[in-house]
Design a protein around this motif. Structure first.
Motif, mmCIF file in Angstrom:
data_model
loop_
_atom_site.group_PDB
_atom_site.id
_atom_site.type_symbol
_atom_site.label_atom_id
_atom_site.label_comp_id
_atom_site.label_asym_id
_atom_site.label_seq_id
_atom_site.Cartn_x
_atom_site.Cartn_y
_atom_site.Cartn_z
ATOM 1 N N LEU A 239 0.821 -1.205 0.000
ATOM 2 C CA LEU A 239 0.000 0.000 0.000
ATOM 3 C C LEU A 239 0.856 1.256 0.000
ATOM 4 C CD1 LEU A 239 -2.520 -1.043 2.809
ATOM 5 C CD2 LEU A 239 -2.858 -1.220 0.336
ATOM 6 N N SER A 240 0.314 2.306 -0.571
ATOM 7 C CA SER A 240 0.967 3.606 -0.481
ATOM 8 C C SER A 240 0.779 4.137 0.934
ATOM 9 C CB SER A 240 0.336 4.581 -1.485
ATOM 10 O OG SER A 240 -0.983 4.909 -1.077
ATOM 11 N N SER A 241 1.486 5.197 1.279
ATOM 12 C CA SER A 241 1.335 5.804 2.597
ATOM 13 C C SER A 241 -0.095 6.265 2.830
ATOM 14 C CB SER A 241 2.300 6.976 2.764
ATOM 15 O OG SER A 241 3.620 6.518 2.786
ATOM 16 N N LEU A 242 -0.690 6.864 1.823
ATOM 17 C CA LEU A 242 -2.069 7.323 1.957
ATOM 18 C C LEU A 242 -3.018 6.151 2.187
ATOM 19 C CD1 LEU A 242 -4.207 9.517 1.922
ATOM 20 C CD2 LEU A 242 -4.262 9.322 -0.585
ATOM 21 N N GLU A 243 -2.840 5.085 1.469
ATOM 22 C CA GLU A 243 -3.684 3.904 1.657
ATOM 23 C C GLU A 243 -3.526 3.320 3.065
ATOM 24 O OE1 GLU A 243 -4.015 2.038 -2.819
ATOM 25 O OE2 GLU A 243 -2.078 1.891 -1.770
ATOM 26 N N LYS A 244 -2.304 3.361 3.587
ATOM 27 C CA LYS A 244 -2.074 2.884 4.957
ATOM 28 C C LYS A 244 -2.798 3.758 5.966
ATOM 29 C CE LYS A 244 2.428 0.869 3.930
ATOM 30 N NZ LYS A 244 3.879 0.996 4.106
ATOM 31 N N VAL A 245 -2.744 5.070 5.770
ATOM 32 C CA VAL A 245 -3.433 5.997 6.672
ATOM 33 C C VAL A 245 -4.942 5.737 6.624
ATOM 34 C CG1 VAL A 245 -4.003 8.425 7.098
ATOM 35 C CG2 VAL A 245 -1.643 7.755 6.596
ATOM 36 N N ILE A 246 -5.473 5.529 5.453
ATOM 37 C CA ILE A 246 -6.903 5.243 5.316
ATOM 38 C C ILE A 246 -7.255 3.932 6.015
ATOM 39 C CG2 ILE A 246 -8.719 4.655 3.645
ATOM 40 C CD1 ILE A 246 -7.324 6.700 1.737
ATOM 41 N N MET A 247 -6.403 2.934 5.890
ATOM 42 C CA MET A 247 -6.650 1.653 6.549
ATOM 43 C C MET A 247 -6.595 1.805 8.071
ATOM 44 S SD MET A 247 -4.950 -2.050 5.780
ATOM 45 C CE MET A 247 -6.174 -2.825 4.748
ATOM 46 N N VAL A 248 -5.651 2.578 8.569
ATOM 47 C CA VAL A 248 -5.574 2.847 10.010
ATOM 48 C C VAL A 248 -6.868 3.519 10.462
ATOM 49 C CG1 VAL A 248 -4.447 4.281 11.760
ATOM 50 C CG2 VAL A 248 -3.063 2.920 10.183
ATOM 51 N N TYR A 249 -7.303 4.505 9.730
ATOM 52 C CA TYR A 249 -8.554 5.190 10.062
ATOM 53 C C TYR A 249 -9.721 4.203 10.099
ATOM 54 C CZ TYR A 249 -12.823 7.836 9.483
ATOM 55 O OH TYR A 249 -14.100 8.300 9.628
ATOM 56 N N ASP A 250 -9.809 3.352 9.095
ATOM 57 C CA ASP A 250 -10.899 2.380 9.040
ATOM 58 C C ASP A 250 -10.892 1.438 10.236
ATOM 59 O OD1 ASP A 250 -11.996 3.393 6.720
ATOM 60 O OD2 ASP A 250 -10.968 1.970 5.401
#
Length: 75
Positions: free
Chosen positions: A6-17
């Motif tokens: 995952l990209s950094s942004l995708e990781k942040v979104i996953m953490v949020y989820d």
């Protein structure tokens, strides 16, 4: 999260989820306020407030080597 490419942004979104699934639950007046704020306590109880959410997010992002700079941009 680390096992996915995952990209950094995708990781942040996953953490949020992941974190958003915790329901806001404040401690009672006769209880220690830290039970809903400190990382250890919010991970091991049903209590969490805004400070607790930030504690979880920060710990997860740190583990993923994701930092936010002063402009709130992912680096």
């Amino acid at each position: 999260i680390k096992k996915y490419n995952l990209s950094s942004l995708e990781k942040v979104i996953m953490v949020y989820d992941i974190v958003k699934n915790n329901f806001y639950h404040k401690e009672e007046k006769n209880e220690n306020y830290l039970i809903s704020r400190s990382l250890d306590n919010v991970l091991n109880s049903d209590y969490i407030v805004c400070v607790g959410y930030i504690a979880i997010v920060n710990a997860m992002l740190k583990n993923l080597n994701i930092n936010l700079n002063n402009n709130n941009l992912i680096t």
